[in-house]
Motif scaffolding. Structure first.
Motif, mmCIF file in Angstrom:
data_model
loop_
_atom_site.group_PDB
_atom_site.id
_atom_site.type_symbol
_atom_site.label_atom_id
_atom_site.label_comp_id
_atom_site.label_asym_id
_atom_site.label_seq_id
_atom_site.Cartn_x
_atom_site.Cartn_y
_atom_site.Cartn_z
ATOM 1 N N MET A 26 0.845 -1.180 0.000
ATOM 2 C CA MET A 26 0.000 0.000 0.000
ATOM 3 C C MET A 26 0.889 1.241 0.000
ATOM 4 O O MET A 26 1.780 1.377 0.833
ATOM 5 N N PRO A 27 0.677 2.160 -0.916
ATOM 6 C CA PRO A 27 1.535 3.352 -0.975
ATOM 7 C C PRO A 27 1.244 4.335 0.151
ATOM 8 O O PRO A 27 0.123 4.394 0.661
ATOM 9 N N CYS A 28 2.265 5.075 0.521
ATOM 10 C CA CYS A 28 2.039 6.167 1.469
ATOM 11 C C CYS A 28 1.354 7.305 0.709
ATOM 12 O O CYS A 28 1.308 7.296 -0.524
ATOM 13 N N ASP A 29 0.864 8.269 1.435
ATOM 14 C CA ASP A 29 0.175 9.381 0.781
ATOM 15 C C ASP A 29 1.168 10.357 0.159
ATOM 16 O O ASP A 29 1.063 10.696 -1.007
ATOM 17 N N LEU A 30 2.179 10.792 0.963
ATOM 18 C CA LEU A 30 3.070 11.848 0.500
ATOM 19 C C LEU A 30 4.515 11.598 0.913
ATOM 20 O O LEU A 30 4.808 11.410 2.087
ATOM 21 N N MET A 31 5.388 11.619 -0.042
ATOM 22 C CA MET A 31 6.827 11.443 0.141
ATOM 23 C C MET A 31 7.518 12.759 -0.202
ATOM 24 O O MET A 31 7.124 13.440 -1.143
ATOM 25 N N LEU A 32 8.536 13.117 0.591
ATOM 26 C CA LEU A 32 9.350 14.301 0.302
ATOM 27 C C LEU A 32 10.741 13.824 -0.072
ATOM 28 O O LEU A 32 11.390 13.115 0.700
ATOM 29 N N ILE A 33 11.197 14.200 -1.263
ATOM 30 C CA ILE A 33 12.532 13.831 -1.721
ATOM 31 C C ILE A 33 13.374 15.096 -1.773
ATOM 32 O O ILE A 33 13.033 16.047 -2.477
ATOM 33 N N THR A 34 14.469 15.112 -1.016
ATOM 34 C CA THR A 34 15.362 16.271 -1.051
ATOM 35 C C THR A 34 16.261 16.123 -2.269
ATOM 36 O O THR A 34 16.759 15.039 -2.560
ATOM 37 N N TYR A 35 16.451 17.227 -2.985
ATOM 38 C CA TYR A 35 17.222 17.141 -4.225
ATOM 39 C C TYR A 35 18.059 18.393 -4.420
ATOM 40 O O TYR A 35 17.534 19.504 -4.473
ATOM 41 N N ASP A 36 19.399 18.196 -4.501
ATOM 42 C CA ASP A 36 20.321 19.322 -4.708
ATOM 43 C C ASP A 36 21.124 19.209 -6.002
ATOM 44 O O ASP A 36 22.034 19.994 -6.235
ATOM 45 N N LEU B 129 10.035 2.542 -2.827
ATOM 46 C CA LEU B 129 8.896 3.154 -2.143
ATOM 47 C C LEU B 129 7.754 3.432 -3.121
ATOM 48 O O LEU B 129 7.990 3.693 -4.299
ATOM 49 N N ALA B 130 6.559 3.408 -2.581
ATOM 50 C CA ALA B 130 5.382 3.767 -3.369
ATOM 51 C C ALA B 130 4.672 4.902 -2.637
ATOM 52 O O ALA B 130 4.529 4.865 -1.416
ATOM 53 N N ALA B 131 4.256 5.900 -3.393
ATOM 54 C CA ALA B 131 3.553 7.040 -2.806
ATOM 55 C C ALA B 131 2.538 7.572 -3.796
ATOM 56 O O ALA B 131 2.776 7.537 -5.012
ATOM 57 N N ASN B 132 1.431 8.065 -3.283
ATOM 58 C CA ASN B 132 0.448 8.710 -4.148
ATOM 59 C C ASN B 132 1.031 9.978 -4.762
ATOM 60 O O ASN B 132 0.774 10.277 -5.927
#
Length: 164
Positions: A1-11, A27-30
């Motif tokens: 089951m995917p999570c609702d919201l993922m935050l990916i830091t990107y530089d 990972l799976a996320a909406n």
């Protein structure tokens, strides 16, 4: 089951690219928000001149000209979003101005968005280097009360002996 919201830091670093790849693989996320934190050039210049002991000149900004650091951050962020989409994530862009530290901007954004997990690449520094220069990813892990996927840098290929 995917999570609702993922935050990916990107530089834009190789380690950040690797983190995006692993986020898509494991990972799976909406929704996935790709975050690039930036610091205005005026503040960077003032901080650097203050560290050098040089008198700080009077900074005059031109509201008609976009901050170079912001333009760069938007371009870096767009690359991160593109990579996240290629990794199969439903990605969207977000840039945030850093007012104190990069890690604090990440933690505050995670709290504001109420993300389920943060994904960050690490530099993989060890020993004295790690003690002298704390990692943004380490600080996020220490100050955030959310799950964090920290993706280490890849291994350097072992050189093969000549003639084999």
């Amino acid at each position: 089951m995917p999570c609702d919201l993922m935050l990916i830091t990107y530089d834009g670093s190789e380690n950040a690219r690797r983190a995006v790849e692993y986020a898509g693989r494991f990972l799976a996320a909406n929704r996935a928000v790709v975050l690039t934190a930036w610091e205005p050039m005026m503040r960077q210049a003032a901080r650097l001149s203050g560290l050098s002991g040089v008198m700080q000149p009077e900074w005059v900004t031109d509201d008609e000209i976009a901050d170079v650091a912001f333009v760069d951050a938007r371009n870096i962020n767009a690359e991160g979003v593109r990579l996240a989409k290629l990794a199969g994530l439903n990605a969207e862009a977000r840039t945030v101005e850093c007012t104190t530290t990069i890690w604090n901007a990440i933690v505050e954004t995670a709290d504001e968005l109420d993300v389920d997990i943060i994904v960050a690449g690490t530099r993989g520094a060890t020993g004295i280097r790690a003690l002298m220069h704390s990692s943004v990813a380490d600080a996020v892990l220490k100050h955030c009360h959310r799950p964090v996927l920290m993706v280490p840098p890849g291994r350097e290929p072992t050189p093969k002996p000549a003639g084999r």
